[in-house]
Write a protein that holds these residues in place. Structure first.
Motif, PDB file in Angstrom:
ATOM      1  N   ASP B 189       0.581  -1.556   0.061  1.00 50.73           N
ATOM      2  CA  ASP B 189       0.267  -0.117  -0.032  1.00 50.73           C
ATOM      3  C   ASP B 189       0.921   1.331  -0.185  1.00 50.73           C
ATOM      4  OD1 ASP B 189      -2.894  -1.743   1.117  1.00 50.73           O
ATOM      5  OD2 ASP B 189      -0.868  -2.004   2.478  1.00 50.73           O
ATOM      6  N   ASN B 190       0.475   2.086  -1.317  1.00 54.99           N
ATOM      7  CA  ASN B 190       1.312   3.397  -0.996  1.00 54.99           C
ATOM      8  C   ASN B 190       0.333   3.985  -0.279  1.00 54.99           C
ATOM      9  OD1 ASN B 190       4.125   2.494  -2.445  1.00 54.99           O
ATOM     10  ND2 ASN B 190       2.249   2.209  -3.821  1.00 54.99           N
ATOM     11  N   LEU B 191       0.937   5.521   1.102  1.00 61.53           N
ATOM     12  CA  LEU B 191       0.049   5.456   1.466  1.00 61.53           C
ATOM     13  C   LEU B 191       0.107   6.905   1.913  1.00 61.53           C
ATOM     14  CD1 LEU B 191      -1.272   2.877   4.436  1.00 61.53           C
ATOM     15  CD2 LEU B 191      -2.244   3.300   2.213  1.00 61.53           C
ATOM     16  N   ARG B 192       2.064   7.434   1.705  1.00 63.34           N
ATOM     17  CA  ARG B 192       2.086   8.691   1.730  1.00 63.34           C
ATOM     18  C   ARG B 192       2.114   9.690   0.140  1.00 63.34           C
ATOM     19  NH1 ARG B 192       7.806   5.881   3.562  1.00 63.34           N
ATOM     20  NH2 ARG B 192       7.077   4.403   3.375  1.00 63.34           N
ATOM     21  N   VAL B 193       2.868   9.730  -0.552  1.00 62.33           N
ATOM     22  CA  VAL B 193       2.475  10.553  -1.942  1.00 62.33           C
ATOM     23  C   VAL B 193       2.699   9.871  -2.974  1.00 62.33           C
ATOM     24  CG1 VAL B 193       3.269  12.810  -0.497  1.00 62.33           C
ATOM     25  CG2 VAL B 193       4.957  11.012  -1.803  1.00 62.33           C
ATOM     26  N   PRO B 194       1.887   8.648  -3.427  1.00 61.29           N
ATOM     27  CA  PRO B 194       1.771   7.591  -4.211  1.00 61.29           C
ATOM     28  C   PRO B 194       1.551   8.493  -5.326  1.00 61.29           C
ATOM     29  CG  PRO B 194      -0.458   7.877  -3.298  1.00 61.29           C
ATOM     30  CD  PRO B 194       0.353   8.595  -2.745  1.00 61.29           C
ATOM     31  N   SER B 195       2.437   7.843  -5.814  1.00 64.29           N
ATOM     32  CA  SER B 195       2.177   8.529  -7.277  1.00 64.29           C
ATOM     33  C   SER B 195       1.728   8.007  -8.405  1.00 64.29           C
ATOM     34  CB  SER B 195       4.153   9.717  -7.694  1.00 64.29           C
ATOM     35  OG  SER B 195       4.859   8.114  -8.151  1.00 64.29           O
ATOM     36  N   GLY B 196       1.705   8.158 -10.350  1.00 61.29           N
ATOM     37  CA  GLY B 196       1.880   7.464 -11.384  1.00 61.29           C
ATOM     38  C   GLY B 196       0.330   7.331 -11.833  1.00 61.29           C
ATOM     39  N   VAL B 197      -0.857   8.272 -11.171  1.00 60.32           N
ATOM     40  CA  VAL B 197      -1.822   8.562 -11.573  1.00 60.32           C
ATOM     41  C   VAL B 197      -1.285   8.944 -12.942  1.00 60.32           C
ATOM     42  CG1 VAL B 197      -2.874  10.089 -10.512  1.00 60.32           C
ATOM     43  CG2 VAL B 197      -4.913   8.789 -11.580  1.00 60.32           C
ATOM     44  N   SER B 198      -0.689   9.895 -13.662  1.00 58.54           N
ATOM     45  CA  SER B 198      -1.173  11.128 -14.358  1.00 58.54           C
ATOM     46  C   SER B 198      -1.088   9.883 -15.521  1.00 58.54           C
ATOM     47  CB  SER B 198       0.338  11.983 -14.278  1.00 58.54           C
ATOM     48  OG  SER B 198       1.747  11.534 -14.309  1.00 58.54           O
ATOM     49  N   TYR B 199       0.288   8.595 -15.399  1.00 61.71           N
ATOM     50  CA  TYR B 199       0.136   8.194 -16.475  1.00 61.71           C
ATOM     51  C   TYR B 199      -0.937   7.010 -17.044  1.00 61.71           C
ATOM     52  CZ  TYR B 199       5.358   8.881 -15.770  1.00 61.71           C
ATOM     53  OH  TYR B 199       6.830   9.440 -15.969  1.00 61.71           O
ATOM     54  N   MET B 200      -1.802   6.953 -16.066  1.00 61.03           N
ATOM     55  CA  MET B 200      -2.884   6.208 -15.638  1.00 61.03           C
ATOM     56  C   MET B 200      -4.277   6.392 -17.551  1.00 61.03           C
ATOM     57  SD  MET B 200      -5.768   5.663 -13.606  1.00 61.03           S
ATOM     58  CE  MET B 200      -6.927   6.485 -13.246  1.00 61.03           C
ATOM     59  N   ILE B 201      -3.653   8.509 -16.760  1.00 63.69           N
ATOM     60  CA  ILE B 201      -4.417   8.670 -17.524  1.00 63.69           C
ATOM     61  C   ILE B 201      -3.633   9.528 -19.177  1.00 63.69           C
ATOM     62  CG2 ILE B 201      -5.646  11.181 -18.140  1.00 63.69           C
ATOM     63  CD1 ILE B 201      -5.843  11.043 -15.234  1.00 63.69           C
ATOM     64  N   ALA B 202      -2.308   9.159 -19.052  1.00 62.02           N
ATOM     65  CA  ALA B 202      -1.555   9.719 -20.391  1.00 62.02           C
ATOM     66  C   ALA B 202      -1.536   8.611 -21.276  1.00 62.02           C
ATOM     67  CB  ALA B 202       0.021   9.741 -20.067  1.00 62.02           C
ATOM     68  N   ASN B 203      -1.868   6.970 -20.511  1.00 66.52           N
ATOM     69  CA  ASN B 203      -1.486   6.172 -21.148  1.00 66.52           C
ATOM     70  C   ASN B 203      -2.890   5.617 -21.628  1.00 66.52           C
ATOM     71  OD1 ASN B 203       0.358   5.441 -20.287  1.00 66.52           O
ATOM     72  ND2 ASN B 203      -0.049   4.143 -18.961  1.00 66.52           N
ATOM     73  N   ARG B 204      -3.747   5.988 -21.642  1.00 65.95           N
ATOM     74  CA  ARG B 204      -5.535   5.984 -21.384  1.00 65.95           C
ATOM     75  C   ARG B 204      -5.348   7.373 -22.867  1.00 65.95           C
ATOM     76  NH1 ARG B 204     -10.696   4.519 -19.895  1.00 65.95           N
ATOM     77  NH2 ARG B 204      -8.901   2.710 -19.323  1.00 65.95           N
ATOM     78  N   LYS B 205      -5.276   8.051 -23.324  1.00 67.24           N
ATOM     79  CA  LYS B 205      -5.182   8.961 -24.505  1.00 67.24           C
ATOM     80  C   LYS B 205      -4.371   8.638 -25.345  1.00 67.24           C
ATOM     81  CE  LYS B 205      -4.121  13.778 -24.590  1.00 67.24           C
ATOM     82  NZ  LYS B 205      -3.372  14.903 -23.924  1.00 67.24           N
ATOM     83  N   ALA B 206      -3.603   8.453 -24.953  1.00 70.70           N
ATOM     84  CA  ALA B 206      -2.155   7.703 -26.022  1.00 70.70           C
ATOM     85  C   ALA B 206      -3.298   6.496 -26.588  1.00 70.70           C
ATOM     86  CB  ALA B 206      -0.680   7.919 -25.653  1.00 70.70           C
ATOM     87  N   VAL B 207      -3.478   5.654 -26.013  1.00 71.68           N
ATOM     88  CA  VAL B 207      -3.889   4.474 -26.307  1.00 71.68           C
ATOM     89  C   VAL B 207      -4.837   4.646 -27.431  1.00 71.68           C
ATOM     90  CG1 VAL B 207      -4.625   1.799 -26.099  1.00 71.68           C
ATOM     91  CG2 VAL B 207      -2.169   2.985 -24.839  1.00 71.68           C
ATOM     92  N   LYS B 208      -6.325   5.019 -26.059  1.00 72.76           N
ATOM     93  CA  LYS B 208      -7.391   5.160 -27.791  1.00 72.76           C
ATOM     94  C   LYS B 208      -6.939   6.084 -28.579  1.00 72.76           C
ATOM     95  CE  LYS B 208     -11.648   8.405 -25.454  1.00 72.76           C
ATOM     96  NZ  LYS B 208     -11.256   9.410 -24.266  1.00 72.76           N
ATOM     97  N   SER B 209      -6.081   7.055 -28.621  1.00 72.75           N
ATOM     98  CA  SER B 209      -6.697   7.716 -29.952  1.00 72.75           C
ATOM     99  C   SER B 209      -5.532   7.046 -31.144  1.00 72.75           C
ATOM    100  CB  SER B 209      -6.112   9.536 -29.636  1.00 72.75           C
ATOM    101  OG  SER B 209      -4.871   9.564 -29.109  1.00 72.75           O
ATOM    102  N   ASN B 210      -5.031   5.962 -30.561  1.00 75.42           N
ATOM    103  CA  ASN B 210      -4.818   5.034 -31.672  1.00 75.42           C
ATOM    104  C   ASN B 210      -5.028   3.689 -31.980  1.00 75.42           C
ATOM    105  OD1 ASN B 210      -1.911   6.908 -32.568  1.00 75.42           O
ATOM    106  ND2 ASN B 210      -1.596   6.976 -30.833  1.00 75.42           N
ATOM    107  N   LEU B 211      -6.049   3.644 -31.150  1.00 78.90           N
ATOM    108  CA  LEU B 211      -6.282   2.186 -31.359  1.00 78.90           C
ATOM    109  C   LEU B 211      -8.364   2.356 -31.410  1.00 78.90           C
ATOM    110  CD1 LEU B 211      -4.622  -0.266 -29.112  1.00 78.90           C
ATOM    111  CD2 LEU B 211      -5.186  -0.855 -31.280  1.00 78.90           C
ATOM    112  N   ARG B 212      -8.528   3.725 -32.301  1.00 73.25           N
ATOM    113  CA  ARG B 212     -10.159   3.675 -31.881  1.00 73.25           C
ATOM    114  C   ARG B 212     -10.494   3.254 -32.368  1.00 73.25           C
ATOM    115  NH1 ARG B 212      -6.894   8.914 -34.223  1.00 73.25           N
ATOM    116  NH2 ARG B 212      -7.334   7.792 -36.245  1.00 73.25           N
ATOM    117  N   ARG B 213     -11.050   2.675 -33.141  1.00 69.04           N
ATOM    118  CA  ARG B 213     -11.791   1.352 -33.422  1.00 69.04           C
ATOM    119  C   ARG B 213     -12.482   0.546 -32.350  1.00 69.04           C
ATOM    120  NH1 ARG B 213     -11.691  -0.824 -39.153  1.00 69.04           N
ATOM    121  NH2 ARG B 213      -9.678  -1.855 -37.964  1.00 69.04           N
TER     122      ARG B 213
END
Lengths: 288, 501
Positions: B189-213
């Motif tokens: 459990d990362n309970l202090r200052v967990p990071s990585g959520v921006s990658y969750m969103i950036a990955n989605r944006k990148a993959v969504k726009s390149n695997l549109r169909r």
């Protein structure tokens, strides 16, 4: 291109004088052999374009602009960031050897990227204080660069004792003022008239007068800082700067002294603005 | 105990692009069942991937990677010489999960965070006592030994006697999960200052726009509203009576490796991104200095570690914090998210007791299991660990980022001997776990689909209620056979889709 060595020499010298930098090797030496000059141009172009340790090189300016933008990404538009980042990525791994076969196309493309960024900023950035500070900074840097270039040219002429028409024509070209000059004066390039146009013409987009007008407009758009005394100091400095180049002021006197004073007033205004809006004393502040 | 072993892999041959895709029945595969059948929720993805030519897939992969580069989505690694700005390698093939599995995870993560917040409130809010008297209930009742808590370096004596507003110590949690053939398990459990959520969103944006169909044709749960959910959570934690709180994100500055994420999140929630020097405390209230003067601040989403947050209370040499911040916080004039002191609950020794916390505070059985963990502070666990070093993963209690751990099967006898010496010298500094057969997911590598080990970090938000955006940062171990998913050690990431059924 067949150009006299002396002309090439003075072109480089003016650039180095205007940025206040020693060229590689310590000084520019005149040589009578073309081979030497060509080799030197390669080194000098590299120094001014790609030298990582030169704070005025094109590469370093892009890197620093990008780094500043990276720190301020949430205060600028996403399009501004993308435009600047892509421009940086293009030159990131380049060296002089990569562009030397056709250096003009590299510089034209680089200029186009700068213009794109400026256009993107104008179209996308929110007109809050961030915008006003950005414009203020641009006008201030533009004023300082122009005064430095003009001073360097004047010093070069004073040193050599001869006026080189081509150098003034180059300045006109650099400031997109050739057509205007031809219309207002003639195709004959006269130093005093070039100076008048570049310094005093308020309709020339890149003139000193225009840059200072722009500074004034941005300062008026800026919300005052928290300390009235500091704000008043900024206002006084702005008036002093304006008076130097306003239409009633004589520009025929000692032009060199005038340009130096403009440069000093720009620095002063910069410091006062920092004091009034960023480094203000907290004890003067009522928290609430 | 789950031991990862390399049982002679067999080859799945029916699809062009998966010709050399290796399946190993001892390792859970996210796309294929053990017999090679495609998992139902992955069939559309499989069809799309096998429909695309190798050239098209390569082009998609390049565009996904390029989008990170062009947008400057970077993290910075600082070496001795100079900063190295890196881009996390992103794989274009998303990892898919059916909604039913996600609901199970959601319930388990919610339960776990509830127990952890109750634990922190129990540990800190009581008055200090001696010999168990006045001690936290969980210690008094013998569920967790006092030395495990009070001896933990992340235990903050300065928080003793403090009760967090709404009982919310941890408002933002990033829990690392792994999947094996036995099901999901919590790695930490990362309970202090967990990071990585921006990658969750950036990955989605990148993959969504390149695997549109594929994306349009699939019923994928959205994640892009994470900023809105985070903002709601932060607003819920505003000081009592504050209707329209001013929220800021406190960053250590541009030199922090996660600076991009700080900037990104500040932008997502419409908050100012500030450094310690931009804030000051006056009469117990926190103010932000801007170009027109001072502005009161109500909620601070801080990405600065406890040690550096207030030089008057924690490290006096800190230049990253705000003098007087803790006093303002304790007076209830500003909210800090997450609260200082939460590190005691994600310590690797305390971790072993989380299932017991769930039982103790909630009177429920844990929905999500821990990885079987041995605490070397216990003589019998130390002995077991030393006897089985070649089969175990041994970690330092205070370690993170995959550094300083021993992966038994991949270590040499000399490395094991050196490690054993250190363990004998300070047993309490070590824990051991079995080597897990982390699940694998197809990745597009060198023009082929190959399985790589993955984990998952979903983000759980808790203000006055719990919210989980249906997504996660999925990390991949890019090196063949590697189990290390950390980005600083050659790991990468991929998009993670929760498929609505």
């Amino acid at each position: 291109m067949d150009r006299p060595i002396r002309e090439i020499y003075s072109g480089w010298k003016r650039i180095y004088d205007s940025v206040g930098r020693e060229p590689p090797g310590g000084s520019l030496a005149l040589s009578d052999t073309d081979e030497f000059t060509l080799a030197d141009s390669y080194t000098l172009a590299d120094d001014l374009t790609f030298e990582r340790s030169n704070p005025d090189s094109v590469w370093r300016c892009f890197a620093m602009a990008r780094e500043n933008a990276r720190q301020m990404r949430n205060s600028i538009s996403a399009d501004m960031w993308t435009s600047l980042n892509l421009a940086y990525l293009r030159i990131q791994d380049l060296g002089i050897q990569d562009i030397w076969r056709a250096p003009e196309s590299f510089y034209v493309e680089t200029l186009s990227e700068i213009n794109t960024f400026t256009g993107v900023a104008a179209f996308t950035m929110y007109r809050d204080d961030g915008w006003h500070f950005l414009q203020l900074g641009r006008s201030m840097e533009r004023s300082q660069l122009l005064t430095s270039l003009l001073l360097a040219q004047m010093v070069a002429e004073a040193t050599s004792g001869e006026r080189v028409e081509d150098d003034w024509a180059t300045l006109l070209r650099a400031y997109h003022a050739t057509e205007t000059y031809n219309r207002k004066h003639s195709v004959e390039v006269i130093a005093d008239q070039v100076l008048d146009l570049l310094v005093s013409d308020s309709m020339l987009p890149r003139s000193l007068r225009r840059s200072i007008d722009q500074m004034t407009a941005e300062l008026r758009g800026l919300k005052p800082g928290p300390d009235p005394a500091s704000n008043a100091a900024v206002r006084r400095a702005e008036i002093r700067l304006n008076n130097l180049v306003n239409p009633d002021s004589p520009t025929q006197g000692n032009r060199g002294a005038l340009l130096r004073r403009v440069n000093e007033r720009c620095r002063e205004l910069h410091q006062l603005l920092a004091a009034s809006h960023f480094d203000y004393h907290l004890e003067k502040q009522s928290a609430g | 105990m789950f031991i990862w072993t390399c049982i002679s892999p067999w080859t799945y041959t029916s699809a062009v692009h998966f010709d050399s895709y290796e399946l190993d029945p001892s390792i859970y595969d996210e796309m294929f069942l053990a017999d090679g059948t495609i998992r139902e929720h992955c069939s559309r993805l499989y069809d799309e991937l096998t429909r695309l030519s190798a050239e098209e897939t390569r082009s998609i992969q390049e565009r996904v990677a390029r989008s990170f580069r062009n947008e400057g989505i970077t993290f910075t690694v600082y070496g001795d010489e100079e900063a190295d700005e890196r881009i996390i390698p992103i794989d274009c093939v998303p990892r898919l999960m059916p909604k039913s599995d996600w609901r199970h995870l959601e319930a388990g993560l919610t339960q776990r965070l509830k127990a952890l917040n109750l634990f922190l409130e129990d540990v800190y809010s009581g008055s200090p006592g001696e010999d168990g008297h006045g001690a936290p209930r969980i210690i008094h009742d013998g569920v967790i030994p006092v030395d495990v808590v009070r001896g933990c370096p992340q235990y903050r004596l300065e928080m003793q006697g403090f009760s967090a507003p709404y009982g919310t110590w941890v408002a933002i949690c990033g829990t690392d999960l792994v999947r094996t053939n036995e099901g999901f398990q919590v790695l930490e459990d990362n309970l202090r200052v967990p990071s990585g959520v921006s990658y969750m969103i950036a990955n989605r944006k990148a993959v969504k726009s390149n695997l549109r169909r594929l994306y349009r044709g699939s019923r994928v749960e959205e994640v892009e509203h994470y900023g809105r959910v985070l903002l709601e959570t932060l607003k819920e934690l505003a000081p009592m009576g504050c209707q329209d709180p001013t929220i800021v994100l406190l960053t250590p500055g541009v030199f922090n490796s996660a600076f991009y994420e700080h900037m990104f999140l500040a932008s997502e929630i419409g908050a100012e991104l500030v450094e310690g020097r931009d804030l000051l405390v006056n009469d117990g209230f926190v103010y932000m200095r801007n170009t027109t003067g001072l502005q009161r601040v109500d909620v601070i989403y801080r990405r600065v570690d406890d040690d550096f947050i207030d030089p008057l209370v924690f490290r006096p040499d800190s230049l990253l914090g705000v003098p007087g911040l803790m006093q303002a916080y304790k007076q209830g004039n500003v909210s800090l998210v997450n609260a200082p002191g939460t590190g005691v609950a994600d310590d690797k020794s305390v971790y072993a007791y989380v299932p017991d916390m769930v039982r103790y505070y909630l009177s429920e059985e844990p929905i999500l299991n821990n990885v079987d963990t041995r605490l070397c502070r216990r003589p019998e666990d130390l002995e077991y660990t030393l006897d089985n070093l070649q089969d175990l993963v041994v970690k330092r209690v205070g370690g993170s980022g995959g550094y300083g751990m021993l992966i038994g099967p991949h270590s040499s006898p000399e490395e094991r001997e050196d490690y054993a010496k250190e363990m004998r010298a300070d047993p309490a500094d070590f824990i051991s776990q079995p080597v897990l057969a982390l699940s694998r997911s197809p990745c597009f590598i060198d023009g082929e689909f190959e399985p790589r080990h993955v984990d998952l970090r979903p983000f759980i938000l808790h203000g006055q209620s719990t919210r989980i955006v249906p997504g996660a940062f999925c990390r991949i171990a890019l090196r063949r056979g590697s189990l290390v998913v950390n980005s600083s050690q050659g790991g990468g990431g991929k998009d993670f889709w929760v498929m609505d059924e």
